[in-house]
Design an enzyme around this catalytic site. Structure first.
Site, PDB file in Angstrom:
ATOM      1  N   ASP A  22       0.826  -1.212   0.000  1.00 29.05           N
ATOM      2  CA  ASP A  22       0.000   0.000   0.000  1.00 29.05           C
ATOM      3  C   ASP A  22       0.860   1.262   0.000  1.00 29.05           C
ATOM      4  O   ASP A  22       2.006   1.255   0.455  1.00 29.05           O
ATOM      5  CB  ASP A  22      -0.921  -0.024   1.238  1.00 29.05           C
ATOM      6  CG  ASP A  22      -2.078   0.949   1.106  1.00 29.05           C
ATOM      7  OD1 ASP A  22      -2.437   1.316  -0.042  1.00 29.05           O
ATOM      8  OD2 ASP A  22      -2.636   1.350   2.146  1.00 29.05           O
ATOM      9  N   GLY A  23       0.290   2.353  -0.510  1.00 25.72           N
ATOM     10  CA  GLY A  23       0.921   3.670  -0.403  1.00 25.72           C
ATOM     11  C   GLY A  23       1.585   4.176  -1.681  1.00 25.72           C
ATOM     12  O   GLY A  23       2.277   5.188  -1.640  1.00 25.72           O
ATOM     13  N   TRP A  27       2.915   8.052  -2.005  1.00 25.01           N
ATOM     14  CA  TRP A  27       4.344   8.213  -2.291  1.00 25.01           C
ATOM     15  C   TRP A  27       4.541   9.167  -3.466  1.00 25.01           C
ATOM     16  O   TRP A  27       5.362  10.090  -3.408  1.00 25.01           O
ATOM     17  CB  TRP A  27       4.947   6.835  -2.605  1.00 25.01           C
ATOM     18  CG  TRP A  27       6.410   6.821  -2.926  1.00 25.01           C
ATOM     19  CD1 TRP A  27       7.453   6.669  -2.052  1.00 25.01           C
ATOM     20  CD2 TRP A  27       7.009   6.945  -4.239  1.00 25.01           C
ATOM     21  NE1 TRP A  27       8.654   6.690  -2.720  1.00 25.01           N
ATOM     22  CE2 TRP A  27       8.409   6.861  -4.059  1.00 25.01           C
ATOM     23  CE3 TRP A  27       6.503   7.112  -5.531  1.00 25.01           C
ATOM     24  CZ2 TRP A  27       9.309   6.936  -5.128  1.00 25.01           C
ATOM     25  CZ3 TRP A  27       7.402   7.191  -6.595  1.00 25.01           C
ATOM     26  CH2 TRP A  27       8.776   7.108  -6.383  1.00 25.01           C
ATOM     27  N   HIS A  39       2.754   3.641  -8.790  1.00 24.77           N
ATOM     28  CA  HIS A  39       2.586   2.221  -9.141  1.00 24.77           C
ATOM     29  C   HIS A  39       3.800   1.723  -9.913  1.00 24.77           C
ATOM     30  O   HIS A  39       4.299   0.624  -9.677  1.00 24.77           O
ATOM     31  CB  HIS A  39       1.315   2.020  -9.971  1.00 24.77           C
ATOM     32  CG  HIS A  39       0.050   2.400  -9.262  1.00 24.77           C
ATOM     33  ND1 HIS A  39      -0.203   2.023  -7.959  1.00 24.77           N
ATOM     34  CD2 HIS A  39      -1.021   3.137  -9.645  1.00 24.77           C
ATOM     35  CE1 HIS A  39      -1.380   2.497  -7.587  1.00 24.77           C
ATOM     36  NE2 HIS A  39      -1.896   3.190  -8.589  1.00 24.77           N
ATOM     37  N   ARG A  73     -11.796   2.215  -8.941  1.00 27.40           N
ATOM     38  CA  ARG A  73     -10.943   3.409  -9.126  1.00 27.40           C
ATOM     39  C   ARG A  73     -11.146   3.988 -10.533  1.00 27.40           C
ATOM     40  O   ARG A  73     -11.667   3.305 -11.411  1.00 27.40           O
ATOM     41  CB  ARG A  73      -9.472   3.025  -8.914  1.00 27.40           C
ATOM     42  CG  ARG A  73      -9.195   2.656  -7.462  1.00 27.40           C
ATOM     43  CD  ARG A  73      -7.725   2.570  -7.185  1.00 27.40           C
ATOM     44  NE  ARG A  73      -7.480   2.211  -5.789  1.00 27.40           N
ATOM     45  CZ  ARG A  73      -6.298   2.240  -5.213  1.00 27.40           C
ATOM     46  NH1 ARG A  73      -5.231   2.600  -5.900  1.00 27.40           N
ATOM     47  NH2 ARG A  73      -6.162   1.902  -3.944  1.00 27.40           N
ATOM     48  N   LEU A 133      10.803 -20.497  -4.545  1.00 25.64           N
ATOM     49  CA  LEU A 133       9.714 -19.682  -3.997  1.00 25.64           C
ATOM     50  C   LEU A 133       8.446 -19.765  -4.853  1.00 25.64           C
ATOM     51  O   LEU A 133       8.527 -19.715  -6.074  1.00 25.64           O
ATOM     52  CB  LEU A 133      10.186 -18.216  -3.945  1.00 25.64           C
ATOM     53  CG  LEU A 133       9.145 -17.159  -3.577  1.00 25.64           C
ATOM     54  CD1 LEU A 133       8.839 -17.209  -2.085  1.00 25.64           C
ATOM     55  CD2 LEU A 133       9.629 -15.770  -3.970  1.00 25.64           C
ATOM     56  N   SER A 198      -8.333  -4.601   4.749  1.00 29.50           N
ATOM     57  CA  SER A 198      -8.880  -4.300   3.422  1.00 29.50           C
ATOM     58  C   SER A 198      -9.248  -5.549   2.609  1.00 29.50           C
ATOM     59  O   SER A 198      -8.865  -5.687   1.445  1.00 29.50           O
ATOM     60  CB  SER A 198      -7.908  -3.406   2.631  1.00 29.50           C
ATOM     61  OG  SER A 198      -7.643  -2.203   3.329  1.00 29.50           O
ATOM     62  N   GLU A 209       0.786 -13.381  12.279  1.00 25.36           N
ATOM     63  CA  GLU A 209       1.361 -12.216  12.955  1.00 25.36           C
ATOM     64  C   GLU A 209       1.252 -11.005  12.019  1.00 25.36           C
ATOM     65  O   GLU A 209       1.629 -11.082  10.842  1.00 25.36           O
ATOM     66  CB  GLU A 209       2.835 -12.469  13.300  1.00 25.36           C
ATOM     67  CG  GLU A 209       3.044 -13.560  14.324  1.00 25.36           C
ATOM     68  CD  GLU A 209       2.439 -13.222  15.683  1.00 25.36           C
ATOM     69  OE1 GLU A 209       2.419 -12.042  16.065  1.00 25.36           O
ATOM     70  OE2 GLU A 209       1.969 -14.159  16.355  1.00 25.36           O
TER      71      GLU A 209
HETATM   72  C1  IPE Z   1      -5.501  -2.630  -0.359  1.00 23.32           C
HETATM   73  O1  IPE Z   1      -5.159  -1.304  -0.489  1.00 23.32           O
HETATM   74  C2  IPE Z   1      -5.427  -3.322  -1.697  1.00 23.32           C
HETATM   75  C3  IPE Z   1      -4.095  -3.494  -2.256  1.00 23.32           C
HETATM   76  C4  IPE Z   1      -2.982  -3.132  -1.706  1.00 23.32           C
HETATM   77  C5  IPE Z   1      -4.053  -4.138  -3.540  1.00 23.32           C
HETATM   78  P1  IPE Z   1      -6.255  -0.167  -0.713  1.00 23.32           P
HETATM   79  O2  IPE Z   1      -5.505   1.107  -0.811  1.00 23.32           O
HETATM   80  O3  IPE Z   1      -7.128  -0.514  -1.852  1.00 23.32           O
HETATM   81  O4  IPE Z   1      -7.112  -0.261   0.639  1.00 23.32           O
HETATM   82  P2  IPE Z   1      -7.858   0.870   1.467  1.00 23.32           P
HETATM   83  O5  IPE Z   1      -8.791   1.558   0.516  1.00 23.32           O
HETATM   84  O6  IPE Z   1      -6.825   1.791   2.000  1.00 23.32           O
HETATM   85  O7  IPE Z   1      -8.554   0.127   2.562  1.00 23.32           O
HETATM   86  C1  IPE Z   2      -1.358   0.358  -3.450  1.00 21.41           C
HETATM   87  O1  IPE Z   2      -1.214   1.740  -3.435  1.00 21.41           O
HETATM   88  C2  IPE Z   2      -1.584  -0.184  -4.838  1.00 21.41           C
HETATM   89  C3  IPE Z   2      -2.955  -0.635  -5.091  1.00 21.41           C
HETATM   90  C4  IPE Z   2      -3.944  -0.648  -4.218  1.00 21.41           C
HETATM   91  C5  IPE Z   2      -3.268  -1.087  -6.433  1.00 21.41           C
HETATM   92  P1  IPE Z   2      -2.461   2.706  -3.483  1.00 21.41           P
HETATM   93  O2  IPE Z   2      -2.820   2.953  -4.893  1.00 21.41           O
HETATM   94  O3  IPE Z   2      -3.565   2.214  -2.629  1.00 21.41           O
HETATM   95  O4  IPE Z   2      -1.831   4.034  -2.849  1.00 21.41           O
HETATM   96  P2  IPE Z   2      -2.432   4.901  -1.693  1.00 21.41           P
HETATM   97  O5  IPE Z   2      -2.801   3.968  -0.581  1.00 21.41           O
HETATM   98  O6  IPE Z   2      -3.620   5.601  -2.251  1.00 21.41           O
HETATM   99  O7  IPE Z   2      -1.336   5.831  -1.310  1.00 21.41           O
HETATM  100 MG    MG Z   3      -4.049   2.400  -0.674  1.00 23.22          MG
END
Ligand code: IPE
Ligand code: IPE
Ligand code: MG
Length: 241
Positions: A22-23, A27, A39, A73, A133, A198, A209
């Site tokens: 996530d993030g 970023w 991404h 999205r 793996l 999520s 964990e």
């Molecule tokens: C969870 O992240 C899904 C993935 C990392 C693929 P999201 O960014 O979609 O989740 P929320 O909206 O913060 O819960």
């Molecule tokens: C994770 O990053 C990638 C996917 C969920 C596809 P995000 O796109 O959710 O990025 P943030 O959480 O909005 O920063």
């Molecule tokens: Mg996210």
């Protein structure tokens, strides 16, 4: 230089690490770029962590790449993610083979664009004999989708007389999930500071964990992965006993 890698007890590795990557968007925004740039940079982290897991001798690495909710999205972001995904899979297939990595995928693949599905299936096929793996991509995945599907299939098998109601137990349910044959995760990592699941692997993480880090996914490197494993090795797992 002392690193987390040196502190890892190789005899007590988690068999299965799952990651909510996530993030990416945050970023990129923090740097003044478009979310898609985040991404694109997340791919480097995928490569690093896959390599780190393979080198350590971890058996399963599951990466949450796209949730069923992520279909909601903006189209431009979904299209960019799909393109990035298949391009990366195609480009990385030789490296996966070189490192003996086997690709698997879990999720509602019927929603993937045709071209993406074909390339994904090709990579799965071309890496199917690898014994190192197992890299499990959770793609168009959500735990509620998976559990709902499992309930449907179990019901059908009960109606067809293949399964009796009193045979339905923990083990049987696991066999109807997309993760059949894969051990439950020992460690679940979520990057970028959110403390939530999520809709990821709800059944499978009963005794996993959980490890949350502020680091955004595109900044996550091997050393961050080793740090999470060190922390995992300091946890006392009791399984309710
Ligand atoms: C969870 O992240 C899904 C993935 C990392 C693929 P999201 O960014 O979609 O989740 P929320 O909206 O913060 O819960
Ligand atoms: C994770 O990053 C990638 C996917 C969920 C596809 P995000 O796109 O959710 O990025 P943030 O959480 O909005 O920063
Ligand atoms: Mg996210």
């Amino acid at each position: 230089m002392s690193t987390y890698k040196e502190k890892i007890d190789i005899n007590r590795l988690p068999a299965h690490v799952a990651i909510i990557m996530d993030g990416n968007g945050r970023w990129a925004k923090e740097k003044g770029y478009d979310r898609i740039f985040g991404h694109q940079n997340g791919v480097t982290s995928v490569r690093e962590v896959t390599e780190a897991a393979a080198e350590l001798g971890i058996k399963y690495l599951t990466l949450y790449a796209f949730s069923t909710e992520n279909w909601g999205r903006p189209k431009a972001e979904v299209d960019a993610l799909m393109e990035l995904l298949v391009d990366t899979i195609e480009k990385e297939t030789p490296t996966l083979n070189k490192n003996k990595v086997r690709l698997l995928a879990i999720g509602d693949m019927s929603r993937l664009p045709d071209a993406a599905l074909k390339k994904l299936e090709r990579c799965i096929d071309q890496t199917s004999q690898n014994s190192g793996l197992s890299l499990v991509l959770a793609l168009s995945y959500s735990a509620r989708w998976e559990l709902t599907n499992a309930i449907k299939k179990i019901s059908e098998d009960v109606v067809a007389g293949i399964v009796k109601t009193d045979q339905i137990n923990d083990l049987l349910v696991s066999e109807y999930l997309t993760t059949v044959g894969i051990p439950d995760p020992d460690l679940l990592i979520r990057t970028s500071g959110e403390s939530r699941i999520s809709n990821f692997l709800l059944w499978q993480i009963a005794y996993t964990e959980l490890y949350f880090t502020q680091t955004h996914w595109p900044d996550f490197r091997k050393e961050n992965f080793y740090e999470a494993i060190c922390e995992f090795q300091h946890r006392e797992r009791r399984f309710g006993k």
